[in-house]
Design a protein around this motif. Structure first.
Motif, PDB file in Angstrom:
ATOM      1  N   LYS A   7      39.818 -15.561  41.429  1.00 47.89           N
ATOM      2  CA  LYS A   7      38.692 -14.724  42.039  1.00 47.89           C
ATOM      3  C   LYS A   7      38.282 -14.734  43.003  1.00 47.89           C
ATOM      4  N   ASP A   8      37.608 -13.306  42.682  1.00 47.13           N
ATOM      5  CA  ASP A   8      37.918 -12.107  44.005  1.00 47.13           C
ATOM      6  C   ASP A   8      35.939 -12.489  44.942  1.00 47.13           C
ATOM      7  N   VAL A   9      35.124 -12.780  43.225  1.00 41.84           N
ATOM      8  CA  VAL A   9      34.269 -11.953  43.709  1.00 41.84           C
ATOM      9  C   VAL A   9      33.240 -13.235  42.616  1.00 41.84           C
ATOM     10  N   VAL A  10      32.023 -13.919  43.664  1.00 48.56           N
ATOM     11  CA  VAL A  10      31.633 -14.844  42.531  1.00 48.56           C
ATOM     12  C   VAL A  10      29.751 -14.276  43.101  1.00 48.56           C
ATOM     13  N   LEU A  11      29.047 -14.145  41.783  1.00 48.93           N
ATOM     14  CA  LEU A  11      28.302 -13.701  41.545  1.00 48.93           C
ATOM     15  C   LEU A  11      27.193 -13.867  40.942  1.00 48.93           C
ATOM     16  N   SER A  12      26.402 -14.630  42.049  1.00 49.26           N
ATOM     17  CA  SER A  12      24.589 -16.012  41.296  1.00 49.26           C
ATOM     18  C   SER A  12      23.746 -15.276  41.734  1.00 49.26           C
ATOM     19  N   PHE A  13      22.214 -15.136  40.551  1.00 51.02           N
ATOM     20  CA  PHE A  13      21.425 -14.590  40.343  1.00 51.02           C
ATOM     21  C   PHE A  13      20.445 -15.983  40.870  1.00 51.02           C
ATOM     22  N   HIS A  14      18.791 -15.437  41.633  1.00 48.58           N
ATOM     23  CA  HIS A  14      18.452 -15.714  42.565  1.00 48.58           C
ATOM     24  C   HIS A  14      17.077 -14.990  42.178  1.00 48.58           C
ATOM     25  N   GLY A  15      16.494 -14.310  40.505  1.00 52.95           N
ATOM     26  CA  GLY A  15      15.138 -13.985  41.147  1.00 52.95           C
ATOM     27  C   GLY A  15      15.305 -12.622  41.290  1.00 52.95           C
ATOM     28  N   SER A  16      14.411 -12.527  42.365  1.00 51.80           N
ATOM     29  CA  SER A  16      14.465 -10.496  43.141  1.00 51.80           C
ATOM     30  C   SER A  16      15.595 -10.518  43.784  1.00 51.80           C
ATOM     31  N   ILE A  17      16.859 -11.090  43.851  1.00 52.58           N
ATOM     32  CA  ILE A  17      17.932 -10.685  44.696  1.00 52.58           C
ATOM     33  C   ILE A  17      19.273 -11.320  44.010  1.00 52.58           C
ATOM     34  N   ASN A  18      20.592 -11.408  43.455  1.00 51.68           N
ATOM     35  CA  ASN A  18      21.407 -10.887  43.529  1.00 51.68           C
ATOM     36  C   ASN A  18      22.597 -11.145  44.650  1.00 51.68           C
ATOM     37  N   LEU A  19      23.427 -12.466  44.760  1.00 49.70           N
ATOM     38  CA  LEU A  19      24.272 -12.738  45.596  1.00 49.70           C
ATOM     39  C   LEU A  19      26.095 -12.111  45.186  1.00 49.70           C
ATOM     40  N   LEU A  20      26.648 -11.066  46.191  1.00 51.39           N
ATOM     41  CA  LEU A  20      28.051 -11.554  45.402  1.00 51.39           C
ATOM     42  C   LEU A  20      28.634 -11.840  47.128  1.00 51.39           C
ATOM     43  N   ARG A  21      29.496 -12.667  46.006  1.00 57.71           N
ATOM     44  CA  ARG A  21      30.241 -13.765  47.430  1.00 57.71           C
ATOM     45  C   ARG A  21      31.751 -13.008  47.170  1.00 57.71           C
ATOM     46  N   PRO A  22      32.336 -12.270  48.104  1.00 57.30           N
ATOM     47  CA  PRO A  22      33.844 -12.329  48.188  1.00 57.30           C
ATOM     48  C   PRO A  22      34.669 -13.000  48.434  1.00 57.30           C
ATOM     49  N   GLU A  23      35.689 -13.900  47.539  1.00 59.54           N
ATOM     50  CA  GLU A  23      36.669 -15.243  47.988  1.00 59.54           C
ATOM     51  C   GLU A  23      37.312 -14.176  48.197  1.00 59.54           C
ATOM     52  N   SER A  24      38.065 -12.994  48.335  1.00 63.90           N
ATOM     53  CA  SER A  24      39.813 -12.855  48.410  1.00 63.90           C
ATOM     54  C   SER A  24      39.260 -11.502  49.804  1.00 63.90           C
ATOM     55  N   GLU A  25      40.821 -11.361  50.698  1.00 59.75           N
ATOM     56  CA  GLU A  25      40.304 -10.445  51.508  1.00 59.75           C
ATOM     57  C   GLU A  25      40.581  -8.808  50.491  1.00 59.75           C
ATOM     58  N   GLN A  26      40.582  -8.764  49.460  1.00 59.14           N
ATOM     59  CA  GLN A  26      40.738  -7.576  48.643  1.00 59.14           C
ATOM     60  C   GLN A  26      38.746  -7.541  48.461  1.00 59.14           C
ATOM     61  N   ALA A  27      38.057  -8.483  48.312  1.00 64.28           N
ATOM     62  CA  ALA A  27      36.805  -8.054  48.083  1.00 64.28           C
ATOM     63  C   ALA A  27      36.976  -8.283  48.807  1.00 64.28           C
ATOM     64  N   ARG A  28      36.860  -8.596  50.096  1.00 71.06           N
ATOM     65  CA  ARG A  28      36.072  -8.133  51.668  1.00 71.06           C
ATOM     66  C   ARG A  28      36.942  -6.638  51.933  1.00 71.06           C
ATOM     67  N   ALA A  29      37.484  -6.712  51.654  1.00 71.98           N
ATOM     68  CA  ALA A  29      38.350  -4.504  51.542  1.00 71.98           C
ATOM     69  C   ALA A  29      36.872  -4.013  51.109  1.00 71.98           C
ATOM     70  N   TRP A  30      37.249  -4.166  49.543  1.00 75.78           N
ATOM     71  CA  TRP A  30      36.618  -3.434  48.729  1.00 75.78           C
ATOM     72  C   TRP A  30      35.155  -3.772  49.218  1.00 75.78           C
ATOM     73  N   ILE A  31      33.817  -4.401  49.622  1.00 78.25           N
ATOM     74  CA  ILE A  31      33.066  -3.878  50.012  1.00 78.25           C
ATOM     75  C   ILE A  31      32.692  -3.504  51.248  1.00 78.25           C
ATOM     76  N   ASP A  32      33.701  -3.627  52.036  1.00 79.49           N
ATOM     77  CA  ASP A  32      33.830  -2.577  53.609  1.00 79.49           C
ATOM     78  C   ASP A  32      33.941  -1.268  53.403  1.00 79.49           C
ATOM     79  N   GLU A  33      34.049  -1.452  52.307  1.00 83.58           N
ATOM     80  CA  GLU A  33      34.643   0.098  51.904  1.00 83.58           C
ATOM     81  C   GLU A  33      33.939   1.130  51.618  1.00 83.58           C
ATOM     82  N   HIS A  34      33.008   0.518  50.203  1.00 90.83           N
ATOM     83  CA  HIS A  34      31.986   1.263  49.259  1.00 90.83           C
ATOM     84  C   HIS A  34      30.976   0.629  49.396  1.00 90.83           C
ATOM     85  N   VAL A  35      30.297  -0.111  50.197  1.00 87.57           N
ATOM     86  CA  VAL A  35      28.509  -0.553  50.770  1.00 87.57           C
ATOM     87  C   VAL A  35      28.688   0.211  51.649  1.00 87.57           C
ATOM     88  N   GLY A  36      27.164   0.744  51.792  1.00 90.84           N
ATOM     89  CA  GLY A  36      26.900   1.474  53.142  1.00 90.84           C
ATOM     90  C   GLY A  36      26.281   0.328  54.248  1.00 90.84           C
TER      91      GLY A  36
END
Length: 80
Positions: A7-36
Motif C-alpha cells: 500500500k502506497d496510499v490509503v484513501l479515507s472518506f469523511h463527508g466534506s473532506i477526503n484524506l490521502l495518507r502516504p504509506e511509502s516514501e514514494q507516495a510522500r515524494a509524489w505528494i511533495d512533487e505534485h501538490v502545491g
C-alpha cells in the motif's frame, strides 16, 4: 487483475473532506512533487475536497502508486 500487497496510499472518506495518507516514501515524494504549497494536511494526511480527490488519485495510480481505501479496497483506476 492481481491486487498488489504494498500500500502506497490509503484513501479515507469523511463527508466534506477526503484524506490521502502516504504509506511509502514514494507516495510522500509524489505528494511533495505534485501538490502545491496551498495544500492542507491533517497530520501526515493530505486533506482534499472530494471533487479534487479523483484527479489526485488518478495521477497517483497513473504514476504507479498503489492506492487502497481504508477498508482495504484496491483502487485500480478512477472514472473522472
Amino acid at each position: 487483475m492481481k491486487i498488489p500487497d504494498k500500500k502506497d496510499v490509503v484513501l479515507s472518506f469523511h463527508g466534506s473532506i477526503n484524506l490521502l495518507r502516504p504509506e511509502s516514501e514514494q507516495a510522500r515524494a509524489w505528494i511533495d512533487e505534485h501538490v502545491g504549497e496551498e495544500a492542507q494536511f491533517f497530520g501526515d494526511d493530505l486533506a482534499v475536497e472530494p471533487r479534487f480527490a479523483a484527479a489526485i488519485v488518478q495521477g497517483m495510480t497513473d504514476d504507479g502508486l498503489n492506492v487502497f481505501t481504508e477498508d482495504g479496497g484496491y483502487v485500480a483506476s478512477v472514472n473522472l
